[in-house]
Design an enzyme around this catalytic site. Structure first.
Site, short mmCIF file in Angstrom:
data_model
loop_
_atom_site.label_atom_id
_atom_site.label_comp_id
_atom_site.label_asym_id
_atom_site.label_seq_id
_atom_site.Cartn_x
_atom_site.Cartn_y
_atom_site.Cartn_z
N ARG A 137 -29.69 -10.61 -22.83
CA ARG A 137 -28.44 -10.70 -23.57
C ARG A 137 -27.64 -9.38 -23.63
O ARG A 137 -26.43 -9.41 -23.45
CB ARG A 137 -28.67 -11.24 -24.99
CG ARG A 137 -29.37 -12.61 -25.02
CD ARG A 137 -29.37 -13.25 -26.39
NE ARG A 137 -28.04 -13.67 -26.77
CZ ARG A 137 -27.26 -13.04 -27.61
NH1 ARG A 137 -27.71 -11.96 -28.23
NH2 ARG A 137 -26.06 -13.46 -27.86
N GLY B 260 -28.74 -24.70 -31.61
CA GLY B 260 -29.80 -24.00 -30.90
C GLY B 260 -30.08 -22.69 -31.63
O GLY B 260 -31.02 -22.55 -32.40
N ARG B 261 -29.17 -21.73 -31.41
CA ARG B 261 -29.36 -20.38 -31.94
C ARG B 261 -29.65 -20.34 -33.43
O ARG B 261 -30.53 -19.60 -33.88
CB ARG B 261 -28.09 -19.57 -31.64
CG ARG B 261 -28.21 -18.10 -31.97
CD ARG B 261 -26.84 -17.39 -31.89
NE ARG B 261 -26.02 -17.79 -30.80
CZ ARG B 261 -25.93 -17.16 -29.63
NH1 ARG B 261 -26.62 -16.05 -29.43
NH2 ARG B 261 -25.14 -17.61 -28.68
N GLY C 3 -23.60 -24.31 -31.95
CA GLY C 3 -22.75 -23.12 -31.89
C GLY C 3 -22.70 -22.25 -33.12
O GLY C 3 -22.12 -21.18 -33.09
N TYR D 18 -32.28 -17.66 -26.80
CA TYR D 18 -31.80 -17.14 -25.52
C TYR D 18 -32.48 -15.82 -25.16
O TYR D 18 -31.87 -14.94 -24.57
CB TYR D 18 -30.26 -17.00 -25.54
CG TYR D 18 -29.60 -18.30 -25.94
CD1 TYR D 18 -29.63 -19.39 -25.08
CD2 TYR D 18 -28.99 -18.46 -27.18
CE1 TYR D 18 -29.06 -20.61 -25.45
CE2 TYR D 18 -28.42 -19.67 -27.56
CZ TYR D 18 -28.46 -20.74 -26.68
OH TYR D 18 -27.91 -21.94 -27.06
N CYS E 159 -34.68 -1.17 -12.33
CA CYS E 159 -33.82 -0.26 -11.57
C CYS E 159 -32.37 -0.71 -11.58
O CYS E 159 -31.81 -1.10 -10.54
CB CYS E 159 -34.33 -0.14 -10.14
SG CYS E 159 -36.06 0.30 -10.12
N GLU E 160 -31.76 -0.71 -12.73
CA GLU E 160 -30.34 -1.06 -12.90
C GLU E 160 -29.83 -0.27 -14.09
O GLU E 160 -30.51 -0.20 -15.12
CB GLU E 160 -30.18 -2.55 -13.28
CG GLU E 160 -30.78 -3.53 -12.33
CD GLU E 160 -29.73 -4.22 -11.47
OE1 GLU E 160 -28.52 -3.94 -11.65
OE2 GLU E 160 -30.14 -5.02 -10.63
#
Ligand code: LLP
Length: 419
Positions: A316, A279-280, A240, A374, A346-347
């Site tokens: 993200r 992780g990050r 974290g 991520y 297309c969003e």
């Protein structure tokens, strides 16, 4: 900018390789990782662990490319996994399954059996039904499963609600008031061996205080269990730790890890092994997403810079409104214009950055920074877009570590009807 992504005569480079060279050779969008950056963050944790009973379990969900796992395995890392698939990746990368801990709220019987067959170090268990299932599977395959309970310490990690995991309202962990009883249940099950305790309060945390608050609660549990004769071998403090995307100032890795280890020792638990599950903080700033400007589209309310990477490549921003710095690889001297950097999907949610001042022209390269965690792992094939290539740079060497997906790769497993 980190020491590993830097400017050489004005142009962005990774280690000794200009990003423009990577784009010319492998095309875009491409994820680029720096081996030296991966090594340096790992070594920062290792420095704190040196001379103590402590080790790093890389939370590989953050970036599970085989070459990245291989780098960490060679450095001696263990792995924190959350699926059977991740275990198979560890094996494929040459990692040691006995250094693997298996986390996650929904392990299937098949995944448990697979992990037991490879003799993983342990399971981080999150509920009584999961204990019962693990006990049954272990009994069936004739093994004893080593178990650590993930407790929910009800601590506010002060991060984005989607990535905060240690509060009462989350699906994660055993509720604090049920922890003792759940340990007694685990200790009574014949095919389980209770070995540890675990907590993970969230992600992209930039302060030490919530960790110490959670750790003190964990240590209270360790002490209460010891009084009942349940003596734990290890304490897993989760992952974290945050990184700098913009102007965040997280504690430095070695200082952070040392602070937690010192608290464990100060409370008389230095003989128990401490596990970190980052992780990050190991991979986030070791990667960037390289993309090409396709079109500039001036608008009444906004100017759009349309690039060839999209939300399917880096989810993200769309998912969390996350900020990633975006830099021109070879800046122009023209006046900067403020753009929203968007992809071709297309969003309306398909954006990588908003209101960014850039001097760019179609064909220019941009680097979306801090994309090593991520990033690729959360990418999808939405709009039948092949997933990006991945490249790992080591000094002046460039290694293609994942080929770009082609359209035929995407529908290979689909079937037409007979008529
Ligand atoms: N351990 C457990 C049990 C976890 O659930 C996680 C991450 C970690 C360790 C590693 O956390 P880290 O050191 O990377 O913060 N997709 C989100 C982040 C989700 C984190 C999920 N759990 C994002 O892009 O921000």
């Amino acid at each position: 900018m980190t020491a590993f992504f830097h400017r050489q005569n004005g142009a962005l480079a990774v280690e000794q390789v200009p990003l423009a060279r990577i784009a010319a050779e492998f095309g875009t969008p491409t994820y680029v990782y720096s081996r030296a950056a991966l090594t340096s963050t790992y070594e920062a944790y290792a420095a704190a662990c040196k001379g103590r009973r402590a080790r790093v379990q890389y939370a590989m969900k953050a970036n599970s490319n085989l070459a990245v796992l291989q780098v960490f395995a060679k450095l001696g890392a263990g792995f924190d996994i959350v699926s059977g698939g991740e275990l198979l990746r560890v094996l494929a990368a040459g990692g040691d399954p006995r250094k693997v801990v298996f986390s996650g709220v929904g392990k299937t019987e098949a995944e448990m059996a697979l992990a037991l067959s490879h003799d993983v170090r342990g399971f981080n268990v999150e509920s009584v039904p999961e204990l019962d299932r693990l006990n049954a599977v272990a009994g069936r395959v004739g093994k004893r499963a080593r178990v650590s309970l993930r407790i929910n310490p009800d601590v506010d990690a002060k991060t984005h609600p989607y990535i905060s995991t240690g509060l009462k309202g989350n699906k994660f962990g055993v509720a604090f008031e049920d922890v003792m009883q759940t340990y007694r249940t685990a200790a009574a099950l014949p095919h389980l061996e209770v070995t540890g305790i675990d907590c993970h309060i969230g992600s992209q945390i930039t302060e030490v205080a919530p960790y110490l608050e959670a750790l003190d609660k964990v240590l209270d549990v360790v002490e209460a269990l010891a009084r009942e004769g349940i003596d734990l071998e290890h304490i897993d403090v989760g992952g974290g730790l945050g990184i700098t995307y913009d102007d965040e100032t997280p504690p430095d890795i070695t200082g952070f890890a040392t602070t937690l280890l010192e608290r464990v020792a100060a409370r008389g638990h230095g003989h128990r092994e401490v596990l970190f599950e980052p992780g990050r903080s190991l991979v986030g700033n070791a990667g960037a997403l390289l993309t090409t400007v396709e079109f500039l589209k001036p608008g009444a309310a906004k100017n759009f810079c349309i690039v060839d990477a999209a939300m399917n490549d880096l989810a993200r921003p769309a998912m969390y409104e996350a900020y990633h710095r975006i830099e021109a690889v070879s800046p122009r001297s023209d006046a900067a214009v403020t753009y929203d950097i968007v992809g071709p999907v297309c969003e309306s949610g398909d954006w990588l950055g908003r209101d960014r001042a850039l001097a760019v022209q179609p064909g220019d390269l941009l680097a979306v920074m801090s994309a090593g965690a991520y990033g690729f792992v959360m990418s999808s094939n939405y709009n039948t877009r092949g997933r990006a290539a991945e490249v790992l740079v080591d000094g002046d060497q460039v290694h293609l570590v994942r080929e770009r997906e082609r359209a035929e790769d995407l529908f290979r497993n689909e079937r037409l009807l007979k008529d």
